[in-house]
Write an enzyme that holds these catalytic residues in place. Structure first.
Site, short mmCIF file in Angstrom:
data_model
loop_
_atom_site.label_atom_id
_atom_site.label_comp_id
_atom_site.label_asym_id
_atom_site.label_seq_id
_atom_site.Cartn_x
_atom_site.Cartn_y
_atom_site.Cartn_z
N LYS A 110 1.05 -1.34 -0.11
CA LYS A 110 0.25 -0.24 0.10
C LYS A 110 1.10 1.35 0.13
O LYS A 110 1.91 1.53 0.97
CB LYS A 110 -0.66 0.51 1.35
CG LYS A 110 -2.35 1.39 1.22
CD LYS A 110 -2.34 1.01 2.38
CE LYS A 110 -3.67 2.83 2.57
NZ LYS A 110 -3.23 3.32 3.55
N CYS A 111 0.96 2.12 -1.35
CA CYS A 111 1.97 2.61 -1.21
C CYS A 111 1.93 4.39 -1.75
O CYS A 111 1.03 4.19 -3.00
CB CYS A 111 2.63 2.42 -2.38
SG CYS A 111 4.30 3.03 -2.48
N ILE A 112 1.77 5.24 -0.76
CA ILE A 112 1.47 6.50 -0.90
C ILE A 112 2.65 7.29 -1.19
O ILE A 112 3.70 7.24 -0.93
CB ILE A 112 0.44 6.97 0.64
CG1 ILE A 112 -0.77 6.34 0.09
CG2 ILE A 112 0.47 9.05 -0.01
CD1 ILE A 112 -1.76 7.28 1.50
#
Lengths: 112, 118, 93
Positions: A110-112
């Site tokens: 889960k990459c922001i």
């Protein structure tokens, strides 16, 4: 599309987003090439985070998402560095995304 | 915020269930859900120290369990009876857990909003 | 009140055994797919007897078990959905 990466006469395999397929292909010199693609000039502060995420991966076998990265860096290096403002200053596009890529790791889930 | 319980009942190697359960747990925790883990039956084998899944072609997601506190997953329960059935003692486990009896697990399953079994 | 859902045969899988270990007496149990076969075996039929029990009708008919299981509560898919909503949660083992 990601261009193939030539390094020391060999071609380094990567996924379509530019993350290395095999983290064992990574060396500090390769990080400089990867950083250049991200238009980053690596300072000791960048290296501290890059080495941190690499050690994190080797221990936990997972790339840290941003929230976890902030918390883990805060525990290890203190609150001055364990906050997203500091990390975004170093890696403007996204600390988890860019630091893991330059460190030769898979993309965080889960990459922001 | 929902209370989500991920229950591991399958053995670690051989199927991808455990890995899927862990992925879901970490992802849910990243979305600020209140996640708890329960290990029962063969699922307790996830907690054994010194596993080397890579030796048989698996991904080492077992190491990722050590990162649970960083994801704010603090409630990790293990079935006492299952540990006894598999002859495991607390000292053989790789992460801090709370060993509980069947009644405590029943009560926990009742208290959460959703239970997902892997 | 939990609705426990068992889809596998007790001869292949521990789902039913674990469900019975952790179920409370006010919970209900739904058997579907090969899970319905448990009712043919005396030990499992006995173990299930204290609980409110439901069995998915089509799975019983499809297996030719309608007469053998004539005294259990058979439900269709619509009733399954209604039961799922009636209970606090469904645990699919």
């Amino acid at each position: 599309m990601v261009n193939p990466l030539q390094f020391n006469g060999a071609e380094i395999a990567r996924d379509h987003q530019g993350y290395l397929n095999d983290l064992n292909d990574w060396q500090p010199e390769l990080a400089l090439l990867l950083a250049k693609e991200e238009q980053l000039e690596l300072t000791p502060a960048h290296w501290e985070v890059i080495n941190f995420v690499r050690d994190f991966y080797l221990e936990y076998k997972t790339s840290p998402a941003i929230r976890v990265l902030v918390k883990a860096i805060g525990q290890a290096l203190g609150p001055d560095k364990g906050n997203s403002k500091y990390l975004y200053t170093l890696f403007p596009i996204g600390p988890a995304k860019q630091a893991t890529k330059i460190a030769g790791l898979p993309k965080p889930a889960k990459c922001i | 915020m929902k209370k989500l319980c991920i229950l591991f009942r399958s053995a670690p190697q051989g199927t991808v269930k455990g890995r899927e359960g862990l992925d879901l747990a970490l992802l849910s925790a990243s979305f600020e859900q209140e996640v708890s883990l329960v290990f029962v039956d063969e699922g307790v084998l996830h907690l054994l120290k010194d596993q080397q899944p890579e030796l048989i072609g698996g991904k080492d997601y077992i190491s990722t369990f050590k990162a649970l506190p960083l994801y704010d997953i603090e409630s990790v329960f293990v079935c006492k009876q299952s540990l006894a059935e598999y002859g495991l003692s607390h000292g053989l486990l790789s992460i801090p857990v709370t060993v509980v009896n069947d009644e405590a697990i029943s009560a926990h399953l009742k208290s959460v909003d959703e239970v997902l079994v892997f | 009140m939990i609705l426990h859902h068992i889809q596998t045969s007790p001869n292949r899988d521990n789902a039913l055994k674990l469900c019975l270990r952790y179920a409370c007496k006010e919970d209900a149990i739904l058997l579907s797919s090969d899970g319905v076969n448990a009712l043919l075996l005396r030990q499992w039929a006995m173990a299930l007897s204290p609980f409110k029990l439901m069995v998915l009708k089509d799975d019983v008919i499809a297996r030719g078990l309608t007469e053998r299981l004539s005294n259990v509560c058979l439900i269709d898919y619509n009733e399954f959905v209604a039961q799922a909503l009636l209970h606090d949660k469904v645990i699919t083992w």
